[in-house]
Design an enzyme around this catalytic site. Sequence first.
Site, mmCIF file in Angstrom:
data_model
loop_
_atom_site.group_PDB
_atom_site.id
_atom_site.type_symbol
_atom_site.label_atom_id
_atom_site.label_comp_id
_atom_site.label_asym_id
_atom_site.label_seq_id
_atom_site.Cartn_x
_atom_site.Cartn_y
_atom_site.Cartn_z
ATOM 1 N N TYR A 83 -41.672 21.748 17.143
ATOM 2 C CA TYR A 83 -42.728 22.065 18.138
ATOM 3 C C TYR A 83 -44.155 21.929 17.653
ATOM 4 C CZ TYR A 83 -45.224 23.446 22.198
ATOM 5 O OH TYR A 83 -46.275 23.673 23.213
ATOM 6 N N THR A 136 -60.863 0.806 34.183
ATOM 7 C CA THR A 136 -60.499 1.544 35.216
ATOM 8 C C THR A 136 -60.314 3.120 34.928
ATOM 9 O OG1 THR A 136 -58.467 0.786 34.906
ATOM 10 C CG2 THR A 136 -59.618 -0.399 36.331
ATOM 11 N N ASP A 226 -64.028 2.728 22.647
ATOM 12 C CA ASP A 226 -62.836 2.703 22.941
ATOM 13 C C ASP A 226 -61.875 1.658 22.243
ATOM 14 O OD1 ASP A 226 -60.107 1.840 24.248
ATOM 15 O OD2 ASP A 226 -61.096 1.596 26.533
HETATM 16 N N1 F0G Z 1 -58.918 1.245 27.585
HETATM 17 C C1 F0G Z 1 -58.562 0.203 27.786
HETATM 18 C C2 F0G Z 1 -59.433 -1.132 27.183
HETATM 19 C C3 F0G Z 1 -57.402 -0.276 28.359
HETATM 20 O O1 F0G Z 1 -57.120 -1.563 28.568
HETATM 21 C C4 F0G Z 1 -56.508 0.834 28.662
HETATM 22 C C5 F0G Z 1 -55.295 0.524 29.569
HETATM 23 C C6 F0G Z 1 -56.779 2.308 28.634
HETATM 24 C C7 F0G Z 1 -58.044 2.529 27.976
HETATM 25 C C8 F0G Z 1 -55.849 3.211 28.991
HETATM 26 O O2 F0G Z 1 -54.952 3.492 28.238
HETATM 27 O O3 F0G Z 1 -52.899 3.076 29.416
HETATM 28 O O4 F0G Z 1 -52.714 4.196 27.478
HETATM 29 O O5 F0G Z 1 -53.696 5.281 29.310
HETATM 30 N N2 F0G Z 1 -55.060 -0.662 29.885
HETATM 31 C C9 F0G Z 1 -53.718 -1.152 30.441
HETATM 32 C C10 F0G Z 1 -53.995 -2.446 30.905
HETATM 33 C C11 F0G Z 1 -53.180 -0.276 31.611
HETATM 34 O O6 F0G Z 1 -52.902 -3.028 31.646
HETATM 35 O O7 F0G Z 1 -55.131 -3.018 30.517
HETATM 36 P P1 F0G Z 1 -53.454 4.081 28.758
#
Ligand code: F0G
Length: 468
Positions: A83, A136, A226
């Site tokens: 854990y 998103t 990011d």
């Molecule tokens: N940032 C970017 C640029 C992403 O493309 C994604 C996820 C995330 C953050 C979030 O990460 O899915 O691990 O929680 N993109 C996927 C896509 C869902 O299909 O482009 P996550």
Amino acid sequence: MNAESPNGSPTRHRPWAEPWKIKVVEPIRMTSRAAREVAIREAGYNTFLLRSEDVYIDLLTDSGTNAMSDSQWAAMMMGDEAYAGSRNFYHLEKTIRDHYGYRFVVPTHQGRGAENILAKIMIKPGDVVPGNMYFTTTRAHQEMAGATFADVVVREAHDPTLELPFKGNVDLDALSALIARVGANRIPYISLAATVNMAGGQPVSMANARDVHELATRHGIKVMLDATRAVENAYFIQQRESGYATKTVAEILREFCSYTDGCTMSGKKDALVNIGGWLALNDEQRYEEASNLVVLYEGLHTYGGMAGRDMEAMARGIVESVADDHIRARVGQVEYLGRKLIEAAVPVVRPIGGHAVYLDAKAFYPHLDQEQFPAQALAAHLYEDSGVRAMERGIVSAGRDKETGKNYRPALELVRLTIPRRVYTQAHMDVTAESVIEVYGKRLTARGLKLVHEPRYLRFFQARFEPL
Ligand code: F0G
């Protein structure tokens, strides 16, 4: 000449051939057009709602769809499922420090877990978060924490036809103007995305990252990366930016991250695993807050929602991900598909991005208004034609303005053909290209869709449509 590149690549004749062979295969099912028409109708013309079993070639996303190596699968047997204080965590932490360069690591179950914690520790209601185009889940967490997102990507990013090397760059004038207008004290951080997903997988140059950091630091603003596809970004810098051709992708990644103060990461992309992520920070006090909050949302700060084996597989995946021959083959396969479509005069976002080929649905279906969801419709038509599953990245993904309730109308109305890493062959890319070209041939008779069910958050995942 049978020369090798400085990085030991194969010959010029096989510029992106894969540096691996296949050991295990997963059968996939071919279906009939009639069966696919039923399946997509039942899925409300939303490819997210299809069953994977009904899909032939799944280009929905490159997220969590990676094929792991034999070394990573072996690592799955090396899980220390304690854990607290799993040895796999310490291995992962060291690997992230070595390759990304940040001081502190908070593991999370995936990228959005890290985004949630970052937003909670940094944002206060009324803040503004500038970024090089929204993503998103990233924007949703910023908004949930009370901030407004401000897009500061270069204008060229919104034009799919422009052939420029770094269309993911931040517009420094727009960023300066924003800082002057709202005040640095209302900007907790700049959200800098590598290979900007919503712009078509377009990279950020090293020079731009350096300038953003310099400008932000002058105003006491942090830069949060990011890093989800930062390795792919580093590859583009190696290929396109002067001064980087002889540097390794691993070296470029380290330098790129050095112009930021921390990162959120979805390990499900670059890091070659099926689940996992992290938040990394340089500031010790912020780290204290984050490692306290993670306990609430994800799990203890030495596992953050992952099993020990997941952390071990991700640590090994990070090392594999920065190998030059891996990343050349990865991006090379995406470019191969893109070039086939360009040769057939299909409208796609130019230049081809790192993880996906994006069809320009506005140019594909010029007779459809954006409120008739041309990209959503095109993804459905492609599925009906061949069982290739793609994803809408247009007005449905953009959602609504939280103040006015109106649909955002993004300049880009795209369908993303996203290539999972190390999963499909060149023949699969050929089938995909043939299907897109077939659908393009029938474009003038295509009809749009109407929205019949709209969920409150991230509507694109579960929205339902009917043909007009
Ligand atoms: N940032 C970017 C640029 C992403 O493309 C994604 C996820 C995330 C953050 C979030 O990460 O899915 O691990 O929680 N993109 C996927 C896509 C869902 O299909 O482009 P996550």
